[in-house]
Design a protein around this motif. Structure first.
Motif, PDB file in Angstrom:
ATOM      1  N   GLY A  50       0.802  -1.218   0.000  1.00  0.00           N
ATOM      2  CA  GLY A  50       0.000   0.000   0.000  1.00  0.00           C
ATOM      3  C   GLY A  50       0.833   1.266   0.000  1.00  0.00           C
ATOM      4  O   GLY A  50       0.489   2.263  -0.636  1.00  0.00           O
ATOM      5  N   ILE A  51       1.995   1.244   0.681  1.00  0.00           N
ATOM      6  CA  ILE A  51       2.851   2.442   0.757  1.00  0.00           C
ATOM      7  C   ILE A  51       3.437   2.739  -0.625  1.00  0.00           C
ATOM      8  O   ILE A  51       3.471   3.900  -1.071  1.00  0.00           O
ATOM      9  CB  ILE A  51       3.948   2.279   1.835  1.00  0.00           C
ATOM     10  N   GLN A  52       3.931   1.693  -1.276  1.00  0.00           N
ATOM     11  CA  GLN A  52       4.508   1.866  -2.619  1.00  0.00           C
ATOM     12  C   GLN A  52       3.433   2.369  -3.601  1.00  0.00           C
ATOM     13  O   GLN A  52       3.698   3.247  -4.434  1.00  0.00           O
ATOM     14  CB  GLN A  52       5.083   0.538  -3.118  1.00  0.00           C
ATOM     15  N   ALA A  53       2.218   1.800  -3.466  1.00  0.00           N
ATOM     16  CA  ALA A  53       1.122   2.223  -4.339  1.00  0.00           C
ATOM     17  C   ALA A  53       0.806   3.693  -4.102  1.00  0.00           C
ATOM     18  O   ALA A  53       0.662   4.494  -5.049  1.00  0.00           O
ATOM     19  CB  ALA A  53      -0.102   1.369  -4.079  1.00  0.00           C
ATOM     20  N   ALA A  54       0.763   4.075  -2.808  1.00  0.00           N
ATOM     21  CA  ALA A  54       0.472   5.469  -2.447  1.00  0.00           C
ATOM     22  C   ALA A  54       1.533   6.397  -3.014  1.00  0.00           C
ATOM     23  O   ALA A  54       1.248   7.488  -3.526  1.00  0.00           O
ATOM     24  CB  ALA A  54       0.411   5.601  -0.934  1.00  0.00           C
ATOM     25  N   ASP A  55       2.774   5.951  -2.944  1.00  0.00           N
ATOM     26  CA  ASP A  55       3.889   6.735  -3.459  1.00  0.00           C
ATOM     27  C   ASP A  55       3.705   7.044  -4.944  1.00  0.00           C
ATOM     28  O   ASP A  55       3.882   8.197  -5.392  1.00  0.00           O
ATOM     29  CB  ASP A  55       5.185   5.956  -3.221  1.00  0.00           C
ATOM     30  N   GLN A  56       3.334   6.015  -5.680  1.00  0.00           N
ATOM     31  CA  GLN A  56       3.155   6.201  -7.128  1.00  0.00           C
ATOM     32  C   GLN A  56       1.943   7.083  -7.431  1.00  0.00           C
ATOM     33  O   GLN A  56       1.983   7.916  -8.328  1.00  0.00           O
ATOM     34  CB  GLN A  56       3.009   4.837  -7.798  1.00  0.00           C
ATOM     35  N   LEU A  96       0.716   9.401  -5.558  1.00  0.00           N
ATOM     36  CA  LEU A  96       1.005  10.793  -5.191  1.00  0.00           C
ATOM     37  C   LEU A  96       2.010  11.468  -6.129  1.00  0.00           C
ATOM     38  O   LEU A  96       2.203  12.673  -6.069  1.00  0.00           O
ATOM     39  CB  LEU A  96       1.509  10.860  -3.741  1.00  0.00           C
ATOM     40  N   GLN A  97       2.646  10.682  -6.974  1.00  0.00           N
ATOM     41  CA  GLN A  97       3.556  11.281  -7.956  1.00  0.00           C
ATOM     42  C   GLN A  97       2.776  12.010  -9.056  1.00  0.00           C
ATOM     43  O   GLN A  97       3.304  12.905  -9.725  1.00  0.00           O
ATOM     44  CB  GLN A  97       4.456  10.205  -8.556  1.00  0.00           C
ATOM     45  N   THR A  98       1.557  11.605  -9.273  1.00  0.00           N
ATOM     46  CA  THR A  98       0.760  12.238 -10.342  1.00  0.00           C
ATOM     47  C   THR A  98      -0.488  12.940  -9.816  1.00  0.00           C
ATOM     48  O   THR A  98      -1.245  13.533 -10.578  1.00  0.00           O
ATOM     49  CB  THR A  98       0.320  11.175 -11.378  1.00  0.00           C
ATOM     50  N   SER A  99      -0.756  12.819  -8.542  1.00  0.00           N
ATOM     51  CA  SER A  99      -1.946  13.472  -7.973  1.00  0.00           C
ATOM     52  C   SER A  99      -1.702  13.893  -6.538  1.00  0.00           C
ATOM     53  O   SER A  99      -0.648  13.571  -5.987  1.00  0.00           O
ATOM     54  CB  SER A  99      -3.136  12.507  -8.033  1.00  0.00           C
ATOM     55  N   ASP A 100      -2.674  14.606  -5.959  1.00  0.00           N
ATOM     56  CA  ASP A 100      -2.532  14.989  -4.549  1.00  0.00           C
ATOM     57  C   ASP A 100      -3.713  14.475  -3.725  1.00  0.00           C
ATOM     58  O   ASP A 100      -4.201  15.150  -2.819  1.00  0.00           O
ATOM     59  CB  ASP A 100      -2.386  16.506  -4.407  1.00  0.00           C
ATOM     60  N   ILE A 101      -4.168  13.294  -4.085  1.00  0.00           N
ATOM     61  CA  ILE A 101      -5.295  12.702  -3.368  1.00  0.00           C
ATOM     62  C   ILE A 101      -4.862  12.340  -1.934  1.00  0.00           C
ATOM     63  O   ILE A 101      -3.830  11.698  -1.746  1.00  0.00           O
ATOM     64  CB  ILE A 101      -5.793  11.429  -4.107  1.00  0.00           C
ATOM     65  N   PRO A 102      -5.636  12.790  -0.937  1.00  0.00           N
ATOM     66  CA  PRO A 102      -5.274  12.398   0.432  1.00  0.00           C
ATOM     67  C   PRO A 102      -5.434  10.886   0.645  1.00  0.00           C
ATOM     68  O   PRO A 102      -6.366  10.289   0.107  1.00  0.00           O
ATOM     69  CB  PRO A 102      -6.244  13.189   1.302  1.00  0.00           C
ATOM     70  N   ILE A 103      -4.501  10.363   1.372  1.00  0.00           N
ATOM     71  CA  ILE A 103      -4.517   8.901   1.592  1.00  0.00           C
ATOM     72  C   ILE A 103      -4.553   8.608   3.095  1.00  0.00           C
ATOM     73  O   ILE A 103      -3.727   9.119   3.862  1.00  0.00           O
ATOM     74  CB  ILE A 103      -3.289   8.243   0.934  1.00  0.00           C
ATOM     75  N   LEU A 104      -5.543   7.816   3.484  1.00  0.00           N
ATOM     76  CA  LEU A 104      -5.646   7.377   4.892  1.00  0.00           C
ATOM     77  C   LEU A 104      -5.263   5.897   4.939  1.00  0.00           C
ATOM     78  O   LEU A 104      -5.923   5.064   4.334  1.00  0.00           O
ATOM     79  CB  LEU A 104      -7.083   7.572   5.396  1.00  0.00           C
ATOM     80  N   PHE A 105      -4.142   5.653   5.615  1.00  0.00           N
ATOM     81  CA  PHE A 105      -3.733   4.240   5.744  1.00  0.00           C
ATOM     82  C   PHE A 105      -4.562   3.578   6.844  1.00  0.00           C
ATOM     83  O   PHE A 105      -4.673   4.114   7.961  1.00  0.00           O
ATOM     84  CB  PHE A 105      -2.238   4.140   6.086  1.00  0.00           C
TER      85      PHE A 105
END
Lengths: 626, 131
Positions: B69-75, B77-86
């Motif tokens: 999930g962290i790696q997915a979030a990283d990718q 966030l490279q193209t968007s600024d969607i907030p992510i709640l782990f």
């Protein structure tokens, strides 16, 4: 020409017999020396050797005196030191080293004085007198001889006293005080005669005759000389007799040359010059005859010269020349002898030097041998070291290598254990993670199920179940963060749990105060889950049922550790109390069943009290397993 | 209480456990959120995030095989600024730190209750909108 017979070292006359005795004595003393130990008798022997040698070889005399002094010093023997110093001084005196002789005579005198040996003091006074006389200090010589005389008189040493008188006579004769000189000679002669020391008597007579000749009392001089010759003849002392004959020949030569004497009336000589010269010739020939037997070249030379003069005065030029030649030959021989002696001495010195060299070489050889022995010993030690130490080193190194291997193996094992532990930790975390995920699934299932319900009572039941799961999950959450799974800090857990319950159950319009007092302590996971469920049920009950009609209330929760032995949990509220008819022991609700069941599981006692002022639970359990 | 009518925002659920994902949908829909989709893998999450551009992504970390999930979030966030709640069962320091480096929007530890989830989601969206 005439040398007075003075007496060195108490009684000493140079005679052929004495010399013979001297050599025999030296051999005897030397043989004794080989069998004696380092004691006083050895000092005496060394001293005697020194004394004997002073006539023939002063260097050897000094050598033995030095040895005697060394041993006496080692033995702390003052008497030995005293006579050894005396012998040393005597040898130096004869050698002509008067300052050294004086030094040792004074040392000897001091020692004799120190130990109160009067005989010794007398010896030294006599010898010092002779030493000063040799240096032509006759006054000082007389003083010492007189001191010796006084002591010998006191000690009644008659012979020594006679010798002192003789020496005093010589000294005063040298001072040309013939009257005083004769007085002492008379005293000496009296004692010598009374003590029947004829040799000494003859010597004193000759010395007296010398005085008489100087005083031109030729008759008395001849008389005394003739008496001395008779004595020496009786005693068989050839050397003395030869000397005395020459002395008598010399007197006759003087008489022949003295016109006044020819006028005297004396039975021993004639008024005829030729007759007196003939007498002189006769006595001198006797002397030469005796001296030739002894082969004393020095005496022969002196006598030959006198005889040459006699022949010359007799008009016998041929014999005069013959004896003059003899005189020259003897003189040359003496000179040659002297040279021979010098050469012999040099050779001896060379021999000694060679001996020293040889000793030095031997010492060096010994040192070399010692060095070789030391080298061998060092090599042997090194070999021993190599034999014993190298295996030791080898085994030590082997042991060290083994130890290194063991350390490496242990390190590897440790690494393995560490890696294994890490793996286990990861696995354990994974387990906890899985447990939490599963709990989440259970909670989700319950939530999904409750979402399909409309009955509020049923919804409450589902909610309580979710909270129980949450209470257990929180323990896992804490376990997940704790390095040691067997010891979990309860304070953080219970504070989180209370906060969670407060958040879950509290209606927003109610103000509930929490008085929480939890001791900082660790418990194992099983106990925490059990206690967590108990606390969850009791606080849930309080929050759900204690304050139905009140906006405010107080919930108290304390957990106390009593010296690590037991733990006491107190949970109370100031609510309305349990409904009438509810008995905790009857366990009519799941909540009460859980409380009772968990208390039993952890082996605790449970006390419950309830009134309209509130409810209180007291749970007490042991911390140590029996 | 059912708030399906209102729309507080669109949420993409990334969760490999279907039961948990279903419960999330129920809770969120009940609280008035619209579900943009449900992805079971990291790769799927990246693609769906691009497609749906949600207001919030609730991201599990352990997603089975593939990227987490962290790696997915990283990718994402490279193209968007969607907030992510782990929302995860992992609460160890290392994982939390890794997640915080990628996105500091929120971190919810399993097991969580509906109320806890609603509070966390509400707070994250509010924080994002205020920025």
């Amino acid at each position: 020409m005439w040398v007075k017979v003075f007496l060195f070292l108490i009684a000493f006359t140079v005679s052929a017999s004495a010399q013979k005795q001297g050599y025999e004595l030296i051999d005897s003393l030397k043989s004794k020396l080989t069998v004696t130990g380092e004691d006083t008798s050895r000092v005496r022997i060394l001293g005697k050797l020194s004394f004997q040698y002073f006539r023939y070889d002063t260097d050897l005399g000094i050598y033995y005196a030095v040895e005697a002094i060394k041993l006496a010093e080692k033995l702390h023997w003052d008497l030995g030191l005293a006579f050894s110093f005396n012998y040393m001084g005597t040898n130096y005196a004869v050698k002509g080293n008067y300052p050294k002789a004086l030094e040792y005579f004074h040392k000897s005198l001091s020692k004799y004085t120190e130990i109160g040996n009067k005989q010794g003091i007398a010896f030294l006074c006599n010898n010092l007198g002779n030493l000063y006389r040799l240096q032509k200090d006759n006054s000082k010589a007389a003083d010492y001889f007189e001191q010796a005389t006084r002591i010998n008189k006191e000690l009644n040493n008659k012979i020594d006293l006679a010798k002192n008188y003789n020496n005093l006579g010589i000294v005063f004769a040298n001072l040309r005080d013939y009257k005083k000189s004769e007085k002492y000679y008379v005293l000496g002669l009296e004692i010598a005669n009374s003590e029947k020391d004829l040799e000494l008597a003859a010597q004193i007579m000759i010395n007296t005759a010398e005085n008489k000749m100087e005083l031109k009392d030729y008759c008395e001089a001849v008389s005394l000389s003739m008496q001395a010759i008779d004595i020496s003849k009786k005693l068989g002392i050839t050397y003395d007799r030869a000397v005395y004959f020459r002395h008598l020949g010399n007197i006759y030569l003087k008489i022949a040359g003295d016109k006044i004497s020819q006028m005297s009336n004396c039975q021993f000589y004639s008024s005829s010059r030729i007759t007196n010269l003939t007498s002189a010739k006769s006595y001198l020939l006797n002397s030469i005859s005796l001296m030739e037997g002894i082969n004393d070249l020095s005496e022969l030379s002196e006598t030959s010269l006198l005889l040459s003069q006699v022949y010359e005065q007799l008009g016998d030029q041929k014999n005069a020349l013959t004896y003059y030649k003899k005189y020259s030959a003897f003189k040359d021989s003496v000179f040659s002898n002297d040279n021979s002696l010098k050469i012999a001495k040099l050779e001896k010195e060379r021999e000694l030097a060679l001996k020293d060299k040889q000793i030095e070489i031997q010492t060096l050889e010994i040192e070399k041998k010692n060095s070789q022995i030391i080298t061998a010993a060092v090599l042997f030690a090194a070999l021993l070291l190599a034999v014993f130490f190298l295996p030791f080193l080898y085994f030590k190194r082997k042991a060290y290598t083994a130890l290194l291997k063991e350390v490496a193996a242990r390190k590897a094992a440790e690494e393995k254990i560490r890696a294994s532990l890490k793996e286990k930790e990861i696995l354990l975390k994974e387990v906890h993670h899985r447990v939490k995920n599963n709990m989440q699934i259970i909670s989700s299932l319950l939530d999904i199920q409750s979402g399909m319900l409309t009955d509020s009572r049923m919804l409450d039941i589902f909610k309580d179940s979710q909270n129980r799961i949450q209470a257990m999950a929180m323990v896992h959450e804490l376990t997940y963060k704790t390095p040691d799974f067997t010891n979990i800090n309860i304070k953080e857990y219970f504070l989180n749990l209370v906060e969670h319950l407060q958040h879950t159950y509290l209606a927003t319009n109610k103000q509930i105060n929490y008085e929480i007092e939890i001791d900082d302590m660790n418990l194992d996971i099983d106990k925490i889950i059990s206690i967590g469920l108990i606390v969850n049920e009791i606080i849930t009950n309080s929050l759900k049922h204690a304050f139905p009609h009140k906006d405010t209330g107080t919930v108290k929760f304390s957990l106390k550790n009593y010296e690590g032995k037991y733990c006491m949990i107190s949970l109370s509220d100031n609510g309305i109390g349990l409904k009438e008819g509810i008995n905790i022991e009857e366990q009519k609700t799941l909540g009460l069943f859980l409380i009772s069941s968990m208390c039993e599981q952890i082996g605790s006692t449970l006390h419950n009290s309830s009134s309209d002022k509130g409810t209180e639970y007291i749970i007490k359990f042991k911390l140590e397993e029996e | 209480m059912n708030n399906n009518e209102s729309n507080k925002g669109t949420i993409l659920i990334v969760e490999d456990e279907n039961i948990v994902a279903m419960n999330l949908k129920m809770i969120l829909q009940r609280k008035g959120y619209k579900i943009a989709g449900h992805a079971r893998t990291g790769q799927a999450a990246i693609e769906m995030a691009k497609e749906t551009v949600p207001d919030l992504i609730i991201m599990d970390i352990n997603l089975g095989s593939g990227i987490d999930g962290i790696q997915a979030a990283d990718q994402i966030l490279q193209t968007s600024d969607i907030p992510i709640l782990f929302a995860t069962g992992n609460s160890d320091k290392a994982t939390v730190s890794r997640a915080a480096e990628i996105s500091g929007d929120g971190y919810l530890v399993k097991p969580y209750l509906a109320d806890q989830l609603e509070e966390a989601v509400g707070n994250t969206i509010k924080k994002y909108k205020s920025n």
